[in-house]
Design an enzyme around this catalytic site. Structure first.
Site, PDB file in Angstrom:
ATOM      1  N   GLY A   1       0.827  -1.221   0.000  1.00  0.00           N
ATOM      2  CA  GLY A   1       0.000   0.000   0.000  1.00  0.00           C
ATOM      3  C   GLY A   1       0.850   1.255   0.000  1.00  0.00           C
TER       4      GLY A   1
ATOM      5  N   ILE B   1       0.257   6.898   4.235  1.00  0.00           N
ATOM      6  CA  ILE B   1       1.342   6.514   5.150  1.00  0.00           C
ATOM      7  C   ILE B   1       2.377   5.645   4.430  1.00  0.00           C
ATOM      8  CG2 ILE B   1       1.856   5.205   7.259  1.00  0.00           C
ATOM      9  CD1 ILE B   1      -0.961   6.040   8.311  1.00  0.00           C
ATOM     10  N   GLY B   2       1.909   4.669   3.658  1.00  0.00           N
ATOM     11  CA  GLY B   2       2.823   3.738   2.989  1.00  0.00           C
ATOM     12  C   GLY B   2       3.744   4.440   2.006  1.00  0.00           C
TER      13      GLY B   2
ATOM     14  N   TYR C   1     -13.503  -3.130  10.945  1.00  0.00           N
ATOM     15  CA  TYR C   1     -12.163  -2.519  10.908  1.00  0.00           C
ATOM     16  C   TYR C   1     -11.446  -2.772  12.240  1.00  0.00           C
ATOM     17  CZ  TYR C   1      -8.568   1.109  10.337  1.00  0.00           C
ATOM     18  OH  TYR C   1      -7.374   1.785  10.245  1.00  0.00           O
TER      19      TYR C   1
HETATM   20  P1  NAP Z   1      -4.861   5.504   2.439  1.00  0.00           P
HETATM   21  O1  NAP Z   1      -4.306   6.870   2.268  1.00  0.00           O
HETATM   22  O2  NAP Z   1      -6.282   5.241   2.167  1.00  0.00           O
HETATM   23  O3  NAP Z   1      -3.943   4.491   1.572  1.00  0.00           O
HETATM   24  C1  NAP Z   1      -4.221   3.119   1.620  1.00  0.00           C
HETATM   25  C2  NAP Z   1      -3.171   2.379   0.813  1.00  0.00           C
HETATM   26  O4  NAP Z   1      -3.435   0.971   0.926  1.00  0.00           O
HETATM   27  C3  NAP Z   1      -3.186   2.721  -0.665  1.00  0.00           C
HETATM   28  O5  NAP Z   1      -1.854   2.825  -1.126  1.00  0.00           O
HETATM   29  C4  NAP Z   1      -3.883   1.527  -1.293  1.00  0.00           C
HETATM   30  O6  NAP Z   1      -3.411   1.228  -2.599  1.00  0.00           O
HETATM   31  C5  NAP Z   1      -3.436   0.407  -0.359  1.00  0.00           C
HETATM   32  N1  NAP Z   1      -4.281  -0.797  -0.415  1.00  0.00           N
HETATM   33  C6  NAP Z   1      -5.508  -0.990   0.123  1.00  0.00           C
HETATM   34  N2  NAP Z   1      -5.938  -2.235  -0.153  1.00  0.00           N
HETATM   35  C7  NAP Z   1      -4.932  -2.844  -0.844  1.00  0.00           C
HETATM   36  C8  NAP Z   1      -4.772  -4.129  -1.411  1.00  0.00           C
HETATM   37  N3  NAP Z   1      -5.727  -5.073  -1.308  1.00  0.00           N
HETATM   38  N4  NAP Z   1      -3.624  -4.417  -2.070  1.00  0.00           N
HETATM   39  C9  NAP Z   1      -2.646  -3.491  -2.167  1.00  0.00           C
HETATM   40  N5  NAP Z   1      -2.749  -2.245  -1.671  1.00  0.00           N
HETATM   41  C10 NAP Z   1      -3.886  -1.924  -1.022  1.00  0.00           C
HETATM   42  O7  NAP Z   1      -4.624   4.983   3.931  1.00  0.00           O
HETATM   43  P2  NAP Z   1      -3.563   5.423   5.058  1.00  0.00           P
HETATM   44  O8  NAP Z   1      -4.208   6.418   5.910  1.00  0.00           O
HETATM   45  O9  NAP Z   1      -2.264   5.718   4.426  1.00  0.00           O
HETATM   46  O10 NAP Z   1      -3.506   4.073   5.889  1.00  0.00           O
HETATM   47  C11 NAP Z   1      -2.398   3.178   5.819  1.00  0.00           C
HETATM   48  C12 NAP Z   1      -2.549   2.144   6.937  1.00  0.00           C
HETATM   49  O11 NAP Z   1      -2.587   2.806   8.208  1.00  0.00           O
HETATM   50  C13 NAP Z   1      -3.826   1.329   6.839  1.00  0.00           C
HETATM   51  O12 NAP Z   1      -3.571  -0.013   7.225  1.00  0.00           O
HETATM   52  C14 NAP Z   1      -4.749   1.998   7.863  1.00  0.00           C
HETATM   53  O13 NAP Z   1      -5.718   1.123   8.356  1.00  0.00           O
HETATM   54  C15 NAP Z   1      -3.740   2.414   8.923  1.00  0.00           C
HETATM   55  N6  NAP Z   1      -4.226   3.515   9.766  1.00  0.00           N
HETATM   56  C16 NAP Z   1      -4.485   4.749   9.242  1.00  0.00           C
HETATM   57  C17 NAP Z   1      -4.952   5.759  10.073  1.00  0.00           C
HETATM   58  C18 NAP Z   1      -5.265   7.147   9.577  1.00  0.00           C
HETATM   59  O14 NAP Z   1      -5.829   7.941  10.357  1.00  0.00           O
HETATM   60  N7  NAP Z   1      -4.938   7.506   8.342  1.00  0.00           N
HETATM   61  C19 NAP Z   1      -5.141   5.501  11.433  1.00  0.00           C
HETATM   62  C20 NAP Z   1      -4.877   4.230  11.933  1.00  0.00           C
HETATM   63  C21 NAP Z   1      -4.404   3.248  11.086  1.00  0.00           C
HETATM   64  P3  NAP Z   1      -4.173   1.642  -3.988  1.00  0.00           P
HETATM   65  O15 NAP Z   1      -4.704   3.025  -3.826  1.00  0.00           O
HETATM   66  O16 NAP Z   1      -3.056   1.539  -4.997  1.00  0.00           O
HETATM   67  O17 NAP Z   1      -5.231   0.608  -4.210  1.00  0.00           O
END
Ligand code: NAP
Length: 242
Positions: free
Chosen positions: A9, A14-15, A152
């Site tokens: 991701g 974050i990733g 979730y």
């Molecule tokens: P985000 O901006 O929505 O980005 C999510 C990323 O995950 C995207 O790069 C997406 O790729 C990828 N992804 C999702 N499903 C996938 C799959 N099946 N195969 C490959 N890639 C996949 O989310 P984020 O906020 O950066 O969150 C990253 C992590 O931190 C997640 O696990 C989330 O639960 C955790 N987290 C986030 C927060 C927050 O407040 N933001 C808080 C707690 C935990 P594509 O777009 O290329 O599909």
């Protein structure tokens, strides 16, 4: 020889920033994406301008065969995997009684099953090398539960349990496994929240601000460089959970 890291991701949020940070630390990054190909290519080109090469690899890691292809590609090209950051995830806001089987399965598969299959595919190589660092992206909600996000929350609690089990199982092979549990971080995942809602949340957080991706990056860097921390769930939430 360079260390090799897979970041799942890594196209957005974050990733993406973790992938950038690792690449700048002279670690060879394989940045996984699924739908956001354009963003993944942009990331690769942005780093190329600084003479940094990363690999990008499309894989829906909620599917075993895709996760396997991602790992096979990495091992064929680089022969080893030192670091796995299981970051990919999705969220969904729904009342518990309205969650369908398909909602439940989608969230569990994308957040928990994906980490399970990625670990299973990567760990044999780490055991062979007697070395490895796995970081799983969890959430505050895995610890304290979120209203209207039960699937979730369950997926992230599962990540934390898997982290602890694997830390025990893999410690003797010199593989460390930790979770990072962010509170709320400024990414597209929270774009549905209104300004009023964000203000309300800020007031609930002792440090009075929404987290930044950089707050997570620093912890990833630290967990990678350390060699005595394993089985921990590191909360990065401004004190929101206390
Ligand atoms: P985000 O901006 O929505 O980005 C999510 C990323 O995950 C995207 O790069 C997406 O790729 C990828 N992804 C999702 N499903 C996938 C799959 N099946 N195969 C490959 N890639 C996949 O989310 P984020 O906020 O950066 O969150 C990253 C992590 O931190 C997640 O696990 C989330 O639960 C955790 N987290 C986030 C927060 C927050 O407040 N933001 C808080 C707690 C935990 P594509 O777009 O290329 O599909």
């Amino acid at each position: 020889m360079k260390r090799i890291a897979i970041v799942t991701g890594a196209s957005r949020g974050i990733g993406r920033e973790i992938a950038k940070m690792l690449a700048k630390e002279d670690i060879q990054v394989i940045a996984n994406y699924n739908n956001s190909e354009k963003k993944a290519i942009e990331l690769q080109e942005e780093l190329k301008k600084e003479n940094i090469n990363i690999d990008i690899f499309k894989a829906d890691i909620s599917k075993r065969e895709d996760a396997r292809k991602l790992v096979e590609y990495t091992l064929e090209k680089y022969k080893k995997i030192d670091i796995l950051v299981n970051n990919a995830g999705i969220s969904e806001y729904k009342m518990f009684t309205e969650e369908t089987d398909s909602d439940w399965n989608r969230v569990i598969n994308n957040n928990l099953y994906s980490a399970f299959v990625m670990c299973q595919e990567v760990i044999p190589n780490m055991i062979h090398n007697k070395k490895g660092c796995i970081i799983n992206m969890s959430s505050i909600w895995g610890q304290i539960g979120a209203s209207c996000e039960s699937h979730y929350s369950v997926s992230k609690a599962g990540i934390d349990a898997m982290t602890k089990s694997l830390a025990k199982e893999l410690g003797p092979s010199n593989i460390r496994v930790n979770s990072i549990a962010p509170g709320i971080i400024d990414t597209e995942m929270n774009k549905h929240l209104s300004l009023e809602e964000l203000e309300y949340i800020k007031e609930e957080i002792p440090l009075q601000r929404i987290g930044k991706v950089n707050d997570i990056e620093k912890c990833v860097e630290w967990l990678i460089e350390d060699d005595y921390i394993t089985g921990q769930i590191i909360s990065i939430n401004g004190g929101w959970s206390i």
